[in-house]
Design a protein around this motif. Structure first.
Motif, short mmCIF file in Angstrom:
data_model
loop_
_atom_site.label_atom_id
_atom_site.label_comp_id
_atom_site.label_asym_id
_atom_site.label_seq_id
_atom_site.Cartn_x
_atom_site.Cartn_y
_atom_site.Cartn_z
N GLU A 1 109.78 66.63 -24.01
CA GLU A 1 109.85 65.55 -25.51
C GLU A 1 108.99 66.26 -26.39
OE1 GLU A 1 106.63 62.51 -24.55
OE2 GLU A 1 107.70 61.57 -22.57
N GLN A 2 109.53 67.49 -25.73
CA GLN A 2 108.84 68.79 -27.02
C GLN A 2 109.66 69.40 -27.63
OE1 GLN A 2 105.67 69.03 -28.63
NE2 GLN A 2 105.25 67.35 -27.32
N ALA A 3 111.19 69.16 -27.34
CA ALA A 3 112.27 69.45 -27.49
C ALA A 3 112.24 70.31 -28.70
CB ALA A 3 113.47 69.02 -27.08
N ASP A 4 112.28 69.25 -30.05
CA ASP A 4 112.12 69.12 -30.93
C ASP A 4 111.23 70.40 -32.07
OD1 ASP A 4 114.30 67.92 -30.91
OD2 ASP A 4 113.94 65.85 -32.30
N ARG A 5 110.46 71.16 -31.08
CA ARG A 5 109.43 71.93 -32.09
C ARG A 5 110.85 73.27 -31.36
NH1 ARG A 5 104.63 71.84 -28.71
NH2 ARG A 5 104.60 73.71 -28.75
N VAL A 6 111.23 73.51 -30.19
CA VAL A 6 111.84 75.02 -29.72
C VAL A 6 112.79 75.44 -31.35
CG1 VAL A 6 112.82 75.89 -28.07
CG2 VAL A 6 111.69 73.75 -27.42
N ARG A 7 112.57 76.42 -31.33
CA ARG A 7 113.32 77.05 -32.24
C ARG A 7 114.13 77.77 -31.70
NH1 ARG A 7 107.80 79.98 -35.72
NH2 ARG A 7 107.87 80.73 -33.76
N ILE A 8 115.76 77.54 -31.98
CA ILE A 8 117.19 78.39 -31.64
C ILE A 8 117.63 79.17 -32.72
CG2 ILE A 8 119.19 77.47 -30.07
CD1 ILE A 8 118.54 74.63 -29.64
N LEU A 9 117.06 80.41 -32.45
CA LEU A 9 117.89 80.99 -33.17
C LEU A 9 119.83 81.23 -33.12
CD1 LEU A 9 115.80 84.07 -32.10
CD2 LEU A 9 114.83 82.01 -34.17
N TYR A 10 120.09 82.51 -33.48
CA TYR A 10 122.21 82.49 -33.77
C TYR A 10 121.19 83.94 -33.96
CZ TYR A 10 126.16 84.40 -34.48
OH TYR A 10 127.31 84.86 -34.51
N GLY A 11 122.35 84.74 -32.73
CA GLY A 11 122.19 85.85 -33.25
C GLY A 11 123.87 85.93 -32.71
#
Ligand code: PEP
Length: 250
Positions: free
Chosen positions: A200-210
């Motif tokens: 439920e906390q997925a919107d807290r997870v940062r997804i970086l681009y590299g």
């Protein structure tokens, strides 16, 4: 509008030396000011002690590692455990970088185990996923990144709300070829959906681009709704370029 604080992390790979590190950190410290994003540098492990000292007395730039052992301790020659990294003030650890998957043969399960070790030590793993050029050409991008992330989710359960994910298309790493902002955002959205199904906390997870993110293309990539920062290789070794990317994330 995302509430996620962006993260810009420099992966120095196997570059640097005592004098070069000192000059680079001095320039970064001098230019970073008070960034409104999180910033980290990930030197080779032998320089963690040096970097811990060079970064002392400031909070703008955190220390990261490029890898962590899947084992807790013991007879694993050459490995560095999560607890040892923690001893040197390490806050982040890159896990499952494509160069380690390719050259050290790291499997999805090993990567997932490393994530577990990092989390248990209070270190935030930056979990790299990404497809090769031939996988993209075969239309397998989504399948590959979902498989890689799925292994991490399966082993770590709801704790995955504590990780950072980095989408790094292998064909874009160190090549000067970058995914377009639209291409990158599309994969980030796939990963976000997968995370939502797991926590439920997925919107807290940062997804970086590299993947060849640089001073010229960072702002456009970082403006995408699910791109929450960058994992920077080559451009992290030049202070003005890295600082321009940090500014673009603000
Ligand atoms: C990396 O190695 O994580 C990376 C993104 O490298 P580069 O920026 O040089 O493509």
């Amino acid at each position: 509008m995302s509430e996620r604080r962006k993260l810009v992390a420099g992966n120095w790979k196997m570059n640097g030396g005592l004098a070069a590190n000192q000059a680079l950190v001095q320039a970064l410290r001098g230019g970073v000011g008070q960034p409104v994003c999180d910033v980290a540098v990930c030197p080779p492990p032998v320089y963690l002690a040096q970097l811990q000292q060079l970064l002392a007395g400031q909070a703008a730039i955190a220390l990261g590692a490029q890898d962590v052992s899947q084992h807790e301790g013991g007879a694993f020659t050459g490995d560095v455990s999560a607890a040892m990294l923690k001893d040197f003030g390490v806050r982040y650890a890159i896990v499952g970088h494509s160069e380690r998957r390719q050259y050290q043969g790291e499997t999805d399960l090993q990567v997932a185990t490393k994530v577990k070790r990092a989390l248990a030590a209070g270190i935030t793993p930056i979990v790299c996923v990404g497809e090769t050029l031939s996988e993209r050409e075969q239309g397998l991008t989504e399948f590959i990144v979902r498989r890689q992330l799925s292994a991490v989710i399966q082993l770590n359960g709801p704790c995955i709300s504590e990780i950072v994910v980095a989408y790094e298309p292998v064909w874009a790493i160190g090549t000067g070829k970058t995914a377009t902002p639209t291409e990158a955002q599309a994969v980030h959205a796939v990963l976000r959906t997968q995370l939502r199904a797991a926590t439920e906390q997925a919107d807290r997870v940062r997804i970086l681009y590299g993947g060849s993110m640089n001073a010229a293309n960072a702002a456009e990539l970082l403006a995408q709704p699910d791109i929450d920062g960058g994992l920077i290789g080559g451009a992290a070794l030049k202070a003005p370029d890295f600082l321009t990317i940090v500014a673009a994330a603000a």
